[in-house]
Write a protein that holds these residues in place. Structure first.
Motif, mmCIF file in Angstrom:
data_model
loop_
_atom_site.group_PDB
_atom_site.id
_atom_site.type_symbol
_atom_site.label_atom_id
_atom_site.label_comp_id
_atom_site.label_asym_id
_atom_site.label_seq_id
_atom_site.Cartn_x
_atom_site.Cartn_y
_atom_site.Cartn_z
ATOM 1 N N GLY A 1 -1.203 -5.539 10.307
ATOM 2 C CA GLY A 1 -0.398 -6.658 9.877
ATOM 3 C C GLY A 1 0.292 -6.390 8.554
ATOM 4 N N GLU A 2 1.110 -7.327 8.160
ATOM 5 C CA GLU A 2 1.866 -7.217 6.914
ATOM 6 C C GLU A 2 0.920 -7.063 5.720
ATOM 7 O OE1 GLU A 2 4.930 -9.982 4.257
ATOM 8 O OE2 GLU A 2 4.346 -10.579 6.286
ATOM 9 N N GLY A 3 1.262 -6.147 4.835
ATOM 10 C CA GLY A 3 0.494 -5.977 3.612
ATOM 11 C C GLY A 3 -0.718 -5.081 3.741
ATOM 12 N N PRO B 1 -0.935 -11.238 8.491
ATOM 13 C CA PRO B 1 -0.963 -10.595 7.167
ATOM 14 C C PRO B 1 -2.388 -10.248 6.740
ATOM 15 C CG PRO B 1 0.502 -12.491 7.155
ATOM 16 C CD PRO B 1 -0.225 -12.528 8.466
#
Length: 334
Positions: free
Chosen positions: A73-75, A27
């Motif tokens: 990554g996430e976000g 993330p």
């Protein structure tokens, strides 16, 4: 993936090519396929165990790079696979002497057209350090005289150009006649050969070139005993910026050399500045845009493949290099 790893602290011979697992972006992170990684004196300090944030081996060194985004990554927003970026070490292993590295998105800047990846890889440490010291700390302006020490180094050639671009008068000091003359080609108004003006003679030469006044700003990248000279070379109300101590020896300071002048001593350390919450992206973007516009020349002396990291460090520590040394990854593009 292929990487250069330090298995134990020591000389350039401890830089060993190894195969390690590919990193994965978590993330808030971006996976970057490294095309080129800049080689810096801080890397040599990490390798030798003399850098305060190095941790313990095994370590993959490298604090700056450029390449392309492989995954986000996430976000993460604002980055997409295939995008060209330059990256500054965010403090998470692996470092950039590798085919891939995971980087916090807050340590990445998209590259504009006109800046190749090899050139971009030299900007996040030496150039950004010179930029911040002169533009943010010392606030150099057109009425200033700026003395740049070790002016033929990566930081030095950047500092000469950044100071000159403000309209300031620049004095470039380097360790030999050849280096001083070369540094002068980047916009210095006068040069000083340190080998011909050692110790007290250096101070006298700087005062001669400034008509006895001294320099408004001294950028000291040498440290050690040379730092005491910087305090004597600064003008009334001037600023001495302590950027490094490549001498790796204590600096003896006589307060009588600076307090009667109402002079300021300003300290700078890039990694600690990052830990304080500073966001490097606005400064990096402004710097990269200047390179893209042709305002600055980035001298690259040596380009070697990743597996020759040992030779790159040997060249760095020979003290004969001029400009930057870069490691490149085969097939990663430029």
């Amino acid at each position: 993936m292929r990487a250069i790893r330090i298995e134990e602290f020591g000389g350039p011979e401890v830089l060993v090519p190894v195969e390690v697992p590919d990193p994965v972006a978590g993330p808030g992170e971006v996976l970057v396929r490294v095309a080129a990684a800049g080689v810096n004196r801080a890397d040599a300090l990490v390798r030798s165990g003399r850098y305060h944030r190095a941790g313990r081996p095994p370590l993959i060194p490298g604090a700056e790079a450029a390449g392309t985004v492989a995954a986000v990554g996430e976000g993460v927003s604002g980055f997409a696979p295939g995008q060209r970026v330059l990256a500054l070490d965010g403090g998470k292993a692996p470092g950039f002497y590798a085919e891939s590295a995971v980087v916090p998105a807050t340590q990445l800047v998209a590259l504009p057209d006109g800046v190749d990846l090899t050139t971009a890889a030299t900007l996040p440490v030496a150039w950004l350090s010179a930029w911040y010291c002169l533009r943010r700390l010392a606030r150099v302006g057109k009425d200033d005289t700026v003395l740049v020490k070790a002016a033929a180094s990566g930081v030095g050639t950047a500092a000469v150009q950044i100071a000159a671009a403000t309209g300031a008068r620049v004095l470039a000091l380097a360790g030999s006649a050849g280096k001083a003359a070369w540094a002068g080609e980047f916009g210095a108004h006068a040069t000083v050969d340190g080998s011909a003006h050692p110790g007290e003679a250096e101070v006298e030469e700087v005062l001669r070139l400034t008509e006895g006044r001294g320099a408004d700003v001294v950028l000291d990248t040498v440290g050690g005993r040379a730092f005491g000279l910087s305090l004597r070379e600064v003008a009334q109300g001037g600023r001495v910026v302590a950027l490094a101590n490549v001498a790796l020896e204590p600096s003896t300071v006589d307060t009588r050399d600076f307090y009667p002048k109402n002079a300021s001593i300003l300290g700078f350390q890039l990694t600690n500045l990052q830990l304080s919450g500073w966001d490097p992206r606005p400064d990096l973007r402004e710097l990269v845009d200047g390179v893209a516009a042709g305002d600055y020349r980035v001298p690259i002396e040596t380009v070697l493949p990743l597996d020759q990291a040992r030779a790159a460090h040997e060249r760095l520590e020979s003290r004969d290099s001029r400009g930057k040394i870069v490691l490149t990854v085969a097939g990663a593009g430029r």
